[in-house]
Design a protein around this motif. Structure first.
Motif, mmCIF file in Angstrom:
data_model
loop_
_atom_site.group_PDB
_atom_site.id
_atom_site.type_symbol
_atom_site.label_atom_id
_atom_site.label_comp_id
_atom_site.label_asym_id
_atom_site.label_seq_id
_atom_site.Cartn_x
_atom_site.Cartn_y
_atom_site.Cartn_z
ATOM 1 N N LEU A 204 -121.027 -55.723 104.423
ATOM 2 C CA LEU A 204 -120.588 -54.981 105.606
ATOM 3 C C LEU A 204 -120.502 -55.890 106.837
ATOM 4 C CD1 LEU A 204 -122.414 -51.568 105.210
ATOM 5 C CD2 LEU A 204 -119.958 -51.984 105.146
ATOM 6 N N GLU A 205 -121.453 -56.814 106.970
ATOM 7 C CA GLU A 205 -121.390 -57.748 108.092
ATOM 8 C C GLU A 205 -120.166 -58.645 107.998
ATOM 9 O OE1 GLU A 205 -125.155 -59.779 107.981
ATOM 10 O OE2 GLU A 205 -126.074 -58.341 109.367
ATOM 11 N N ARG A 206 -119.849 -59.091 106.797
ATOM 12 C CA ARG A 206 -118.664 -59.915 106.577
ATOM 13 C C ARG A 206 -117.402 -59.114 106.922
ATOM 14 N NH1 ARG A 206 -120.211 -62.034 102.093
ATOM 15 N NH2 ARG A 206 -119.478 -60.348 100.783
ATOM 16 N N LYS A 207 -117.356 -57.864 106.470
ATOM 17 C CA LYS A 207 -116.215 -56.998 106.769
ATOM 18 C C LYS A 207 -116.122 -56.741 108.276
ATOM 19 C CE LYS A 207 -112.762 -54.403 105.516
ATOM 20 N NZ LYS A 207 -111.550 -54.989 104.991
ATOM 21 N N GLY B 30 -112.540 -60.008 114.225
ATOM 22 C CA GLY B 30 -111.581 -61.096 114.422
ATOM 23 C C GLY B 30 -110.150 -60.594 114.450
ATOM 24 N N GLU B 31 -109.825 -59.654 113.558
ATOM 25 C CA GLU B 31 -108.481 -59.088 113.536
ATOM 26 C C GLU B 31 -108.204 -58.325 114.822
ATOM 27 O OE1 GLU B 31 -105.627 -56.126 110.880
ATOM 28 O OE2 GLU B 31 -107.695 -56.466 110.238
ATOM 29 N N LEU B 32 -109.207 -57.584 115.322
ATOM 30 C CA LEU B 32 -109.039 -56.839 116.574
ATOM 31 C C LEU B 32 -108.739 -57.796 117.725
ATOM 32 C CD1 LEU B 32 -109.165 -54.252 118.272
ATOM 33 C CD2 LEU B 32 -111.638 -54.648 118.488
#
Length: 163
Positions: free
Chosen positions: A10-13, A19-21
């Motif tokens: 979940l932390e990786r996600k 980053g995408e945001l």
């Protein structure tokens, strides 16, 4: 053990989504700034079209056999400095004056970007700015800039004070 794997996943996600945001927010800001330029660009486009029509008429008056298709369009040379940076050479010299100590080209570039309030820049843009700073210093090296011993980009530069 399962909770630890779930937490890491979940932390990786979360990191990927954050980053995408940030990336998407940057794209939105860029597009919004382009929309602000639209009226200016539209007005200039109309003016250029009118000037081309007038030039075409004059050329046909001079040479009735002249055909516009024979002329290849040439793109103007445009300096590609990032938004917010004016004349890089002047700003680099200002940075050196303010520092008062010899600086490398990388240090000058970093301070230049910070002084101009430009945030993160992509590596290609940073390299272009670095090359521009280097070119400026090399051109002015014999006039009012001194290079201290060192290899290429590791060399330190400073301004000679003339009192």
């Amino acid at each position: 053990m399962g909770q630890t794997n779930l937490k890491h996943a979940l932390e990786r996600k979360y990191a990927l989504l954050a980053g995408e945001l940030k990336d998407k927010q940057g794209e939105v800001a860029k597009i919004q700034s382009l929309f602000e330029l639209l009226p200016t660009l539209s007005a200039r486009t109309q003016r250029i079209e009118r000037l081309l029509e007038c030039a075409e008429e004059l050329l046909k008056e001079i040479d009735p056999a002249w055909v516009p298709a024979k002329v290849k369009a040439v793109r103007p040379n445009v300096h590609k400095a990032p938004v917010g940076i004016g004349r890089i050479s002047k700003t680099a010299l200002d940075v050196m004056r303010q520092a008062g100590v010899p600086l490398t080209i990388s240090e000058i570039t970093d301070r230049l970007l910070a002084q101009e309030g430009v945030g993160e820049v992509d590596p290609q843009t940073r390299q272009r700015i670095r090359n521009s700073v280097d070119s400026t210093l090399r051109q002015k090296a014999k006039k009012n800039i001194v290079a201290h011993d060192g290899a290429a980009f590791a060399r330190k530069w400073n301004i000679v004070s003339r009192h």
